[in-house]
Design an enzyme around this catalytic site. Structure first.
Site, short mmCIF file in Angstrom:
data_model
loop_
_atom_site.label_atom_id
_atom_site.label_comp_id
_atom_site.label_asym_id
_atom_site.label_seq_id
_atom_site.Cartn_x
_atom_site.Cartn_y
_atom_site.Cartn_z
CG HIS A 158 0.84 4.59 7.49
ND1 HIS A 158 -0.30 4.13 6.86
CD2 HIS A 158 1.82 3.70 7.21
CE1 HIS A 158 0.00 3.00 6.22
NE2 HIS A 158 1.27 2.72 6.42
CG HIS A 205 8.62 -1.57 3.24
ND1 HIS A 205 7.84 -2.59 3.70
CD2 HIS A 205 7.99 -0.43 3.67
CE1 HIS A 205 6.79 -2.11 4.36
NE2 HIS A 205 6.87 -0.80 4.36
CG HIS A 230 -0.42 -0.09 2.53
ND1 HIS A 230 -1.02 -0.78 3.56
CD2 HIS A 230 0.67 0.48 3.06
CE1 HIS A 230 -0.30 -0.64 4.66
NE2 HIS A 230 0.72 0.12 4.38
CD GLU A 238 3.52 -1.64 6.43
OE1 GLU A 238 3.58 -0.46 6.78
OE2 GLU A 238 3.55 -1.97 5.22
#
Lengths: 137, 279
Positions: free
Chosen positions: B59, B193, B12, B240
């Site tokens: 976030h 990531h 995302h 995540e």
């Protein structure tokens, strides 16, 4: 000051070049992150940019945290409890991108960082632990 | 009876949304990524879900650190788009399904998953970028959306096993809803990531491939991955991926992988995508 009686697994502290935002760091960074969160409002972004120090004095941050904000010392901000997603709001307030902020954290130019990503990114080899990192240097 | 018919795993990355919003999707940097999602767009247009349960993380937009819910279910009738610091994304407001969400909460709590009930919430790129990737740029989103926000920002995130079991409980709860509905569940975020510190830019395609293989063939192997392994091998933000295990848990035992796509880079991330249909 007390300490946990049961030793919690904190092996993540051994990952080089990384500050895991755990419960203790979240506690230290709470007011810093509240300041960063306030930058979601465009009126606050304007007020901050007009007089950064005056705006920072409105939050119960430490002086070290305020200095790191004024200097845009990104890695220091991570160390002092800033969380990357909240720090991004400071970068956006400066008209910069997340990618730009990430490149500053690595000490690379943004173009060098983009080039690294286009070549597939940074390999985990040599970056899994602090001892492995020392061996690579 | 309402049924979960399929699961969608997808990154995302906010830069993907920004590329669409700023008309850059056709540029050489972005084109391979968007081409990779074309089959997914066709698939979802044919599947026509009535409801999407979107598992994502906020976030520091809906939630600052005043309250940090591990699992928060969006029970509102609509969810405005958050201004994350550069103005809200120009995408349609997200329409919820409060009746079904209320049913899910009640069923999940009795199944020992203590959900935080959220009646007002803005949604950020974590939820809207997957919608953009699958549905493109419509005037209104073509299905109702129930957001399930998971804390993966403050360590520790819920474990993979806990997430998988929550998915199983979601499947049971959906099947307990007496309305002919097709439900698709999205697990979002990842893949490898890291977007903080001197180690930013880390990717690990081998880890990601093993994870995608495990989703379709052996999810029990994935639920045993300890948090440190995500952080060390795939980057601080790769944690995540536990959200994909909620999606996988909600699909039942047998699935068929109907599509997979993998691409590096989107900004600082490795982008992964998988579609699994329930069998």
């Amino acid at each position: 000051m007390g300490k946990p009686k049961m030793v919690l697994d904190q092996t993540y502290e051994d990952i080089p070049g990384t500050w895991i935002f755990d419960a203790q760091r979240a506690r230290l960074g709470y007011h810093l992150n509240e300041f960063l969160y306030s930058l979601m409002k465009s009126s606050n972004r304007k007020e901050f940019l007009a007089d950064e120090r005056a705006y920072l004095m409105k939050f119960k941050m430490t002086e070290e945290q305020r200095e790191a904000v004024l200097k845009r010392d990104w890695n220091r901000l991570l160390e002092l409890g800033g969380v990357s997603y909240a720090l991004a709001k400071l970068a956006f307030t400066d008209g910069k991108s997340y990618q730009w902020m990430a490149s500053r954290m690595t000490g690379m130019t943004e173009q060098a960082y983009v080039d690294m990503m286009l070549k597939g990114g940074r390999s985990p080899d040599g970056w899994r632990s602090k001892s492995e990192r020392r061996g690579k240097r | 009876m309402a049924r979960i018919v399929a699961g969608v795993g997808t990154s995302h990355t906010p830069a993907i949304g920004a590329a669409v919003d700023n008309g850059k999707a056709g540029q050489p940097y972005w084109l391979p990524l968007f081409e990779g999602y074309e089959p997914a767009k066709r698939w979802i247009a044919e599947t026509k879900p009535d409801v999407a349960i979107v598992v994502y993380n906020d976030h520091v937009n809906a939630f600052d650190f005043k309250i940090v819910p591990t699992f928060a279910l969006g029970c509102a009738d609509e969810f405005p788009i958050a201004d994350e610091g550069w103005g809200p994304r120009p995408v349609p407001v997200v329409k919820g399904y409060p009746e079904l969400a209320a049913h899910l909460v009640q069923s999940l709590v009795l199944d020992e998953f203590d959900m935080t009930i959220v009646n007002e919430m803005q949604v950020d790129h974590g939820l809207t970028v997957p919608l953009t990737l699958l549905f493109g740029t419509p005037q209104a989103w073509p299905c109702r959306v129930i957001p399930l926000a998971v804390n993966v920002v403050q360590y520790p995130a819920p474990t993979g096993r806990r997430c998988y079991r929550l998915g199983q409980a979601i499947r049971k709860a959906v099947e307990g809803w007496d309305e002919d509905l097709k439900v698709v569940i999205f697990g979002t975020g990842g893949m490898s990531h890291q977007i903080q510190g001197p180690r930013a830019g880390l990717t690990n395609p081998a880890f990601d491939k093993t994870f995608l293989d495990g989703l379709s063939q052996d999810p029990q192997r994935l639920v045993r991955i300890p948090p440190i392994e995500y952080l060390r091998e795939a980057g601080a933000e790769a944690i995540e991926l536990v959200m994909w295990l909620i999606m996988r848990g909600a699909l039942g035992e047998k699935v068929e992988e109907v599509y997979r796509f993998y691409h590096i880079p989107a900004s600082s991330t490795a982008v992964g995508h998988i579609i699994l249909e329930c069998r």
